[in-house]
Design an enzyme around this catalytic site. Structure first.
Site, PDB file in Angstrom:
ATOM      1  CD  GLU A   1      -1.335  -0.480   3.840  1.00 52.67           C
ATOM      2  OE1 GLU A   1      -1.750   0.622   3.855  1.00 52.67           O
ATOM      3  OE2 GLU A   1      -1.604  -1.461   4.542  1.00 52.67           O
TER       4      GLU A   1
ATOM      5  CB  CYS B   1      -2.546  -5.410   6.824  1.00 52.78           C
ATOM      6  SG  CYS B   1      -1.507  -3.233   7.466  1.00 52.78           S
TER       7      CYS B   1
ATOM      8  CG  HIS C   1      -2.179  -6.697  10.620  1.00 52.63           C
ATOM      9  ND1 HIS C   1      -1.021  -6.684   9.771  1.00 52.63           N
ATOM     10  CD2 HIS C   1      -2.527  -5.713  11.119  1.00 52.63           C
ATOM     11  CE1 HIS C   1      -0.583  -5.180   9.684  1.00 52.63           C
ATOM     12  NE2 HIS C   1      -1.808  -4.772  10.294  1.00 52.63           N
TER      13      HIS C   1
HETATM   14  P1  HMG Z   1      -3.035   6.537  21.827  1.00 48.88           P
HETATM   15  O1  HMG Z   1      -4.122   7.197  22.291  1.00 48.88           O
HETATM   16  O2  HMG Z   1      -2.152   6.703  21.564  1.00 48.88           O
HETATM   17  O3  HMG Z   1      -3.155   5.048  23.205  1.00 48.88           O
HETATM   18  O4  HMG Z   1      -3.882   5.474  19.919  1.00 48.88           O
HETATM   19  P2  HMG Z   1      -3.974   5.034  24.132  1.00 48.88           P
HETATM   20  O5  HMG Z   1      -4.431   6.083  24.978  1.00 48.88           O
HETATM   21  O6  HMG Z   1      -5.519   4.435  24.087  1.00 48.88           O
HETATM   22  O7  HMG Z   1      -2.859   4.068  25.030  1.00 48.88           O
HETATM   23  C1  HMG Z   1      -3.144   2.489  24.263  1.00 48.88           C
HETATM   24  C2  HMG Z   1      -2.589   1.592  25.569  1.00 48.88           C
HETATM   25  O8  HMG Z   1      -1.516   2.078  26.199  1.00 48.88           O
HETATM   26  C3  HMG Z   1      -3.796   1.747  26.507  1.00 48.88           C
HETATM   27  O9  HMG Z   1      -4.345   0.697  26.690  1.00 48.88           O
HETATM   28  C4  HMG Z   1      -3.397   1.970  27.954  1.00 48.88           C
HETATM   29  O10 HMG Z   1      -4.004   2.280  28.632  1.00 48.88           O
HETATM   30  C5  HMG Z   1      -2.149   2.214  27.890  1.00 48.88           C
HETATM   31  P3  HMG Z   1      -5.980  -0.644  26.554  1.00 48.88           P
HETATM   32  O11 HMG Z   1      -6.270   0.116  26.837  1.00 48.88           O
HETATM   33  O12 HMG Z   1      -5.198  -0.747  24.586  1.00 48.88           O
HETATM   34  O13 HMG Z   1      -4.823  -2.463  26.974  1.00 48.88           O
HETATM   35  N1  HMG Z   1      -1.271   3.243  28.485  1.00 48.88           N
HETATM   36  C6  HMG Z   1      -0.208   3.086  29.351  1.00 48.88           C
HETATM   37  N2  HMG Z   1       0.270   1.386  29.900  1.00 48.88           N
HETATM   38  C7  HMG Z   1       1.134   1.522  30.175  1.00 48.88           C
HETATM   39  N3  HMG Z   1       1.664   2.794  31.418  1.00 48.88           N
HETATM   40  C8  HMG Z   1       1.442   4.157  30.616  1.00 48.88           C
HETATM   41  C9  HMG Z   1       0.454   4.031  29.865  1.00 48.88           C
HETATM   42  N4  HMG Z   1      -0.833   4.957  28.984  1.00 48.88           N
HETATM   43  C10 HMG Z   1      -1.231   4.423  28.159  1.00 48.88           C
HETATM   44  N5  HMG Z   1       1.987   4.660  30.884  1.00 48.88           N
HETATM   45  C11 HMG Z   1      -3.279   3.801  19.330  1.00 48.88           C
HETATM   46  C12 HMG Z   1      -3.095   4.125  20.447  1.00 48.88           C
HETATM   47  C13 HMG Z   1      -2.862   2.390  18.394  1.00 48.88           C
HETATM   48  C14 HMG Z   1      -5.302   4.255  18.878  1.00 48.88           C
HETATM   49  C15 HMG Z   1      -2.779   4.642  18.311  1.00 48.88           C
HETATM   50  O14 HMG Z   1      -1.741   4.391  18.334  1.00 48.88           O
HETATM   51  C16 HMG Z   1      -2.486   4.925  16.284  1.00 48.88           C
HETATM   52  O15 HMG Z   1      -3.525   4.995  16.043  1.00 48.88           O
HETATM   53  N6  HMG Z   1      -2.145   4.065  16.265  1.00 48.88           N
HETATM   54  C17 HMG Z   1      -2.183   3.630  14.412  1.00 48.88           C
HETATM   55  C18 HMG Z   1      -4.227   2.411  14.358  1.00 48.88           C
HETATM   56  C19 HMG Z   1      -3.352   1.241  14.353  1.00 48.88           C
HETATM   57  O16 HMG Z   1      -2.268   0.705  14.672  1.00 48.88           O
HETATM   58  N7  HMG Z   1      -4.407   0.600  14.311  1.00 48.88           N
HETATM   59  C20 HMG Z   1      -4.533  -1.137  14.731  1.00 48.88           C
HETATM   60  C21 HMG Z   1      -5.935  -1.518  14.113  1.00 48.88           C
HETATM   61  S1  HMG Z   1      -5.832  -0.987  12.460  1.00 48.88           S
HETATM   62  C22 HMG Z   1      -4.958  -2.606  11.590  1.00 48.88           C
HETATM   63  O17 HMG Z   1      -3.953  -2.827  12.120  1.00 48.88           O
HETATM   64  C23 HMG Z   1      -4.130  -1.722  10.150  1.00 48.88           C
HETATM   65  C24 HMG Z   1      -3.178  -1.221  10.146  1.00 48.88           C
HETATM   66  O18 HMG Z   1      -1.987  -2.026  10.042  1.00 48.88           O
HETATM   67  C25 HMG Z   1      -3.483  -0.210   8.778  1.00 48.88           C
HETATM   68  C26 HMG Z   1      -3.363  -1.466   6.942  1.00 48.88           C
HETATM   69  O19 HMG Z   1      -4.448  -2.340   7.534  1.00 48.88           O
HETATM   70  O20 HMG Z   1      -2.986  -1.075   6.620  1.00 48.88           O
HETATM   71  C27 HMG Z   1      -2.936  -0.256  11.137  1.00 48.88           C
END
Ligand code: HMG
Length: 391
Positions: free
Chosen positions: A79, A111, A233
């Protein structure tokens, strides 16, 4: 007839950004990354690295074991395409000196395309067992600076030689799939960075897993207990952990944490330090399983491995394979470990310099040498990309 992966090798960029460096720059607790999303490092491509040079680095060691003119097709999943018309595979075909009697095509669906290419290759070989198909999954994950996605970047390419009588894994017929038209992650044509509704994307991923699993069980009559190791994935490793827990709960399996870890952790080790490589990520996970399992304690011969591919937007597929006798003799474990270990750490500013100097819109540019080779994007002249083999 058995059809599947005969050889597999992956490449990543020569640089990485540590999430400790990233956390310090952003004044965020590093455990949000190391524990919260389960990531430590992300591979960062310099401006003279793109999916074609990554793919060439991934495929070249495979071509040391097979005559280039035996490859009958290149299916290139990405992609992060470099041209809206000419396929990335055509550039790769030239760089690797493949036969003119070889067809080349690029496949895209976020992906998911790597899994689609693998399935397509197995079908082509079942129709004509003489075919030897090079499947490439290669991507550079890039989000806007100062967005939540920035910590989940990375890059990599996996090359798989798909043949009859494969030496590593037979891909079994029958799979479960699920498609839904959703906007969880997308990249309009004018953008080099993806847009994402992050939390929604994680929900759609897990929902797709449940649907694809149900379809898989209906199609194959296999159960959870028939599978020894689970590859997912991996956009970040915590996502794979959540996926496996979701599946365990759905099937009602009573497993200890140690049993869950044994089924999934070896497949997450590389991804934790490479980052997201989109279409390649599932297969980096599979290589991580092959390379990192303690083979004296756990010989994988005859074991069934599952693959869950998820591509945002969204398309998902669940399928399985069986590891073949003697598979260890053809693994490229040392090469993978050396590639990962030899990457150089970047400061946050050095990362930004690379980040901002990738410019696919330029008509004419000569890229400074940062990519250590052996294949690199040298420049763009009159809108045409040109590559070189550096040593
Ligand atoms: P965010 O807002 O940065 O993080 O988004 P958050 O506030 O949701 O925190 C993440 C986790 O860390 C949470 O745990 C928190 O509690 C924890 P969870 O509730 O998820 O279990 N946390 C802590 N833990 C320990 N110590 C601390 C602490 N603070 C917080 N101090 C998000 C995270 C993944 C959403 C963001 O990084 C993002 O948008 N990433 C890109 C999208 C993505 O990867 N999506 C995955 C599914 S889609 C997919 O896999 C397809 C893709 O590969 C693309 C394709 O298909 O081409 C993306």
């Amino acid at each position: 007839m058995k059809v599947g992966i005969d050889l597999i090798h992956f490449a990543t960029a020569d640089y990485y950004l540590g999430l400790d460096t990233f956390a310090a720059e952003k004044h965020i607790d590093v455990e949000k990354f190391t524990i919260g999303i389960g990531q430590e490092k992300m591979s960062i491509a310099p401006p003279d690295e793109d999916v074609v040079s990554l793919a060439a680095k991934a495929a070249a060691p495979i071509l040391e074991h097979i005559e280039a003119n035996e490859i009958s097709a290149v299916l290139f999943a990405t992609e992060t395409g470099v041209d809206q018309s000419k396929s990335a595979g055509a550039f790769l075909h030239g760089l690797l000196g493949l036969s003119n009697r070889c067809r080349v095509i690029e496949l895209k669906h976020a992906c998911y395309a790597g899994a689609a290419a693998l399935q397509m290759a197995t079908s082509m070989i079942r129709a004509n067992p003489k075919e030897k198909i090079l499947v490439i999954a290669a991507d550079i994950a890039k989000y806007d600076v100062d967005t939540s996605g920035e910590a989940t970047q990375g890059c990599g390419a996996v090359a798989m030689l798909v043949t009859e009588a494969p030496r590593i894994i037979e891909i079994e017929p029958g799979s479960g799939f699920y498609t839904d038209d959703v906007m969880d992650f997308w990249r309009p044509n004018h953008r080099t960075t993806a847009l994402v509704d992050g939390k929604y994307s994680t929900k759609v991923y897990l929902n797709s897993l449940k649907h694809a699993w149900k379809h898989f069980t209906e199609q194959t009559n296999r159960t959870f207990d028939d599978i020894d190791y689970f590859c997912y994935h991996i956009p970040f490793t915590k996502m794979a952990e959540k996926a496996h827990k979701t599946l365990v709960k759905k099937v009602g399996a009573k497993l200890t944490q140690a049993q869950i870890d044994a089924q999934t952790l070896p497949s997450q080790l590389y991804n934790r330090i490479v980052g997201n490589s989109y279409s390649a990520s599932l297969f980096v996970g599979f290589i991580s399983l092959l390379d990192n399992i303690d083979s004296h304690l756990h010989n994988l011969e005859g074991k069934r491995v599952s693959f869950f591919s998820y591509g945002s937007g969204c398309v998902a597929e669940f399928f399985t394979g069986v590891i073949q006798p003697g598979y260890q003799k053809v693994l490229m474990t040392d090469e993978h470990k050396t590639t990962i270990a030899h990457r150089q750490a970047l400061s946050y500013q050095e990362y930004l310099d690379f980040y901002h100097n990738v410019d696919n819109a330029l008509e004419n540019v000569v890229f400074p040498v940062n990519n250590q080779g052996p294949y690199r994007l040298a420049g763009i002249k009159d809108h045409k990309r040109y590559y070189e083999k550096s040593h």
